[in-house]
Design an enzyme around this catalytic site. Structure first.
Site, PDB file in Angstrom:
ATOM      1  N   HIS A 118       0.810  -1.221   0.000  1.00 46.26           N
ATOM      2  CA  HIS A 118       0.000   0.000   0.000  1.00 46.26           C
ATOM      3  C   HIS A 118       0.842   1.269   0.000  1.00 46.26           C
ATOM      4  O   HIS A 118       0.315   2.376   0.047  1.00 46.26           O
ATOM      5  CB  HIS A 118      -0.907  -0.042   1.246  1.00 46.26           C
ATOM      6  CG  HIS A 118      -2.028   0.926   1.233  1.00 46.26           C
ATOM      7  ND1 HIS A 118      -2.133   1.946   2.157  1.00 46.26           N
ATOM      8  CD2 HIS A 118      -3.103   1.058   0.419  1.00 46.26           C
ATOM      9  CE1 HIS A 118      -3.226   2.650   1.931  1.00 46.26           C
ATOM     10  NE2 HIS A 118      -3.826   2.133   0.883  1.00 46.26           N
ATOM     11  N   LYS A 148       3.295   4.463  -1.123  1.00 48.57           N
ATOM     12  CA  LYS A 148       3.417   5.371  -2.262  1.00 48.57           C
ATOM     13  C   LYS A 148       4.721   6.142  -2.086  1.00 48.57           C
ATOM     14  O   LYS A 148       4.783   7.138  -1.349  1.00 48.57           O
ATOM     15  CB  LYS A 148       2.253   6.356  -2.348  1.00 48.57           C
ATOM     16  CG  LYS A 148       0.888   5.717  -2.637  1.00 48.57           C
ATOM     17  CD  LYS A 148       0.152   5.352  -1.380  1.00 48.57           C
ATOM     18  CE  LYS A 148      -1.256   4.864  -1.704  1.00 48.57           C
ATOM     19  NZ  LYS A 148      -1.937   4.311  -0.525  1.00 48.57           N
ATOM     20  N   ASP A 155      17.100   9.886  -8.399  1.00 45.72           N
ATOM     21  CA  ASP A 155      18.552  10.093  -8.311  1.00 45.72           C
ATOM     22  C   ASP A 155      19.072   9.998  -6.873  1.00 45.72           C
ATOM     23  O   ASP A 155      20.139  10.541  -6.551  1.00 45.72           O
ATOM     24  CB  ASP A 155      18.941  11.446  -8.915  1.00 45.72           C
ATOM     25  CG  ASP A 155      18.768  11.465 -10.436  1.00 45.72           C
ATOM     26  OD1 ASP A 155      18.766  10.374 -11.038  1.00 45.72           O
ATOM     27  OD2 ASP A 155      18.615  12.560 -11.008  1.00 45.72           O
ATOM     28  N   HIS A 195      -8.944  11.460   1.688  1.00 47.97           N
ATOM     29  CA  HIS A 195      -8.066  10.319   1.494  1.00 47.97           C
ATOM     30  C   HIS A 195      -6.744  10.488   2.233  1.00 47.97           C
ATOM     31  O   HIS A 195      -5.859   9.646   2.151  1.00 47.97           O
ATOM     32  CB  HIS A 195      -7.801  10.125  -0.010  1.00 47.97           C
ATOM     33  CG  HIS A 195      -7.183   8.816  -0.366  1.00 47.97           C
ATOM     34  ND1 HIS A 195      -5.851   8.686  -0.723  1.00 47.97           N
ATOM     35  CD2 HIS A 195      -7.710   7.575  -0.418  1.00 47.97           C
ATOM     36  CE1 HIS A 195      -5.598   7.417  -0.996  1.00 47.97           C
ATOM     37  NE2 HIS A 195      -6.695   6.717  -0.812  1.00 47.97           N
ATOM     38  N   LYS A 205      -3.700  10.918   5.094  1.00 50.18           N
ATOM     39  CA  LYS A 205      -3.186  10.168   6.236  1.00 50.18           C
ATOM     40  C   LYS A 205      -2.110  11.028   6.892  1.00 50.18           C
ATOM     41  O   LYS A 205      -0.908  10.752   6.768  1.00 50.18           O
ATOM     42  CB  LYS A 205      -2.583   8.827   5.794  1.00 50.18           C
ATOM     43  CG  LYS A 205      -3.537   7.923   4.974  1.00 50.18           C
ATOM     44  CD  LYS A 205      -3.325   8.090   3.514  1.00 50.18           C
ATOM     45  CE  LYS A 205      -3.986   7.019   2.645  1.00 50.18           C
ATOM     46  NZ  LYS A 205      -5.398   6.835   2.797  1.00 50.18           N
ATOM     47  N   ASP A 261       1.307  19.007  18.989  1.00 50.16           N
ATOM     48  CA  ASP A 261       1.953  20.201  19.535  1.00 50.16           C
ATOM     49  C   ASP A 261       2.532  21.068  18.409  1.00 50.16           C
ATOM     50  O   ASP A 261       1.879  21.233  17.381  1.00 50.16           O
ATOM     51  CB  ASP A 261       2.990  19.815  20.587  1.00 50.16           C
ATOM     52  CG  ASP A 261       2.341  19.196  21.831  1.00 50.16           C
ATOM     53  OD1 ASP A 261       1.148  19.458  22.066  1.00 50.16           O
ATOM     54  OD2 ASP A 261       3.021  18.444  22.553  1.00 50.16           O
TER      55      ASP A 261
END
Length: 428
Positions: A124, A126, A131, A302, A304, A309
């Site tokens: 899952h 991404k 380079d 969508h 996450k 603080d």
């Protein structure tokens, strides 16, 4: 004889790496141009892994950038998930392979009566590294539903562009992952060491943290819980699929009860109806402890991301649900930087002020036996899910290299490789 209370020990993967710079990229409008330009400018190598790659306008633009990079001699590695990216055409993939792209599929699986059965333990993550110097990590897939002109179902999401020594860790991990050679995190360099190919780029400290089904089964969740435990004045969590474990909920409630302003942003217009239903079962339990819950109503959320603080933040692929926390392969970056935290807080505050509705608790005194029974069941389901997840069907997923018909005979070094741990999951 007095008993000393044991000292709390932070997660294993908790070594802060200094000298980094992070830029928040909100939605596909900011993310895709940066990634595609970076690939077009690559000189040596591109390593990309993603859950979803579709052959829509976004996928075609990525295809063109990867194709051009490979044709000018750049070493290009791509890893897609077999469940998340099931319908790529032979032409789409074949053009990349013929140009020299090393195109691999995580657990392609087989269909039965047209149905995909490889639902659990997905790749899952991404991640993109160009380079070895510029990295991208977050929750954005390569599909047109991450840009606003897709319509009301376009997703609200986040990623970061990273420079500095943390990119060396991302690079080592991603390269080993696409080659099927890692069963966990890469070895950490000695304290204070700096990768010569990743010079200092800023003042942010960072940790690159992953979740697998072998050695690092709950690292991301533990970092969240450590941050919640240390929170002093504010917590903001924006997460698409929210159904965490018992200990996570307990730390949120404890933070709110000691006076921390704990805010949770969830989907009000979910891409799957069950998402809101599951999360809403927790609402009263959290609100009565002082947690403020907001539902984002403009379009599906969508993201996450989270902040605690004035310095701690995280961006990545991990939802706060059983799939991400107990089954999927995930990757987040944890950032300790006041400027980044402040910018992320401003963006999330804008969402809460302009596009969210605050959820209120069920009126006091109202007795709802069914709701009470349901909450009790859900509470204990969360408490024991990590144990039950270990009983779910599992197999050893493979990473399979895609070949053109002319080169079908595999060499020993390119045979399907065993994937990282007893790997991974589902929601995008």
């Amino acid at each position: 004889m007095s008993l000393r209370r044991p000292t709390f020990r932070p997660p294993r993967s908790s070594r802060w790496v200094s000298g980094n710079h992070f830029e928040l990229l909100e939605n596909g409008e900011e993310f895709f141009p940066r990634v595609f330009d970076a690939i077009r400018g690559a000189q040596r190598e591109v390593v990309l892994e993603t859950f979803i790659l579709f052959e829509d306008k976004i996928g075609q633009e990525l295809h063109g950038a990867l194709l051009a990079a490979a044709e000018r001699g750049v070493e290009v590695h791509v890893l897609v998930d077999g469940f998340g990216s099931p319908d790529l055409s032979d032409t789409f993939v074949g053009q990349l392979v013929n140009a020299g792209v090393r195109f691999r599929i995580f657990d392609p699986g087989r269909r039965f009566l047209g149905q995909r059965l490889n639902l659990l333990r997905r790749m899952h993550r991404k991640i993109v590294v160009v380079d070895g110097e510029l990295g991208f990590i977050g929750g954005i897939n390569y599909s047109a539903d991450h840009v606003a002109d897709f319509g009301p179902e376009a997703k609200q999401d986040y990623s970061v562009a990273a420079r500095g020594p943390i990119v060396a860790q991302m690079h080592r991990f991603a390269r080993e992952a696409v080659l099927g050679r890692t069963r966990g995190r890469p070895q950490q360099p000695p304290a204070g060491a700096t990768d010569p190919e990743s010079p200092r780029a800023g003042t942010a400290d960072a940790i690159f943290v992953t979740r697998d089904n072998h050695q690092h089964t709950n690292d991301i969740e533990r970092h969240y819980r450590v941050a919640l435990r240390s929170a002093r004045h504010r917590v903001v969590i924006a997460n698409a699929y929210f159904f965490p474990g018992y200990r996570f909920i307990r730390e949120m409630r404890r933070a709110a009860k000691r006076g921390v302003d704990v805010r949770l942003i969830l989907q009000g217009q979910p891409d799957m109806a069950i998402v809101r239903t599951a999360a809403s079962m927790l609402y009263d339990h959290l609100i009565r402890a002082g947690v403020r819950i907001y539902e984002y109503c403009d379009r599906p959320l969508h993201g996450k991301v989270a902040l605690v603080d004035d310095e701690w933040s995280t961006v990545g692929s991990s939802n706060l649900d059983p799939l991400s926390l107990s089954l999927n392969l995930e990757a987040n970056v944890i950032i300790r930087d006041r400027a980044f935290n402040d910018h992320l807080h401003g963006r999330l505050a804008h969402l809460m002020d302009n596009s969210c509705k605050q959820i209120k608790a069920t009126p006091p005194g109202r007795f709802d036996g069914l709701r009470l029974l349901r909450s009790y069941f859900v509470f204990h389901l969360m408490r024991w899910f990590p144990t039950w997840a270990g009983w779910l069907p599992r197999h050893e997923p493979t990473i399979t290299m895609v070949r053109t018909p002319a080169t079908q005979t595999p060499s020993a070094s390119d045979a399907p490789a065993k994937a990282s741990g007893r790997n991974a999951g589902l929601a995008a």
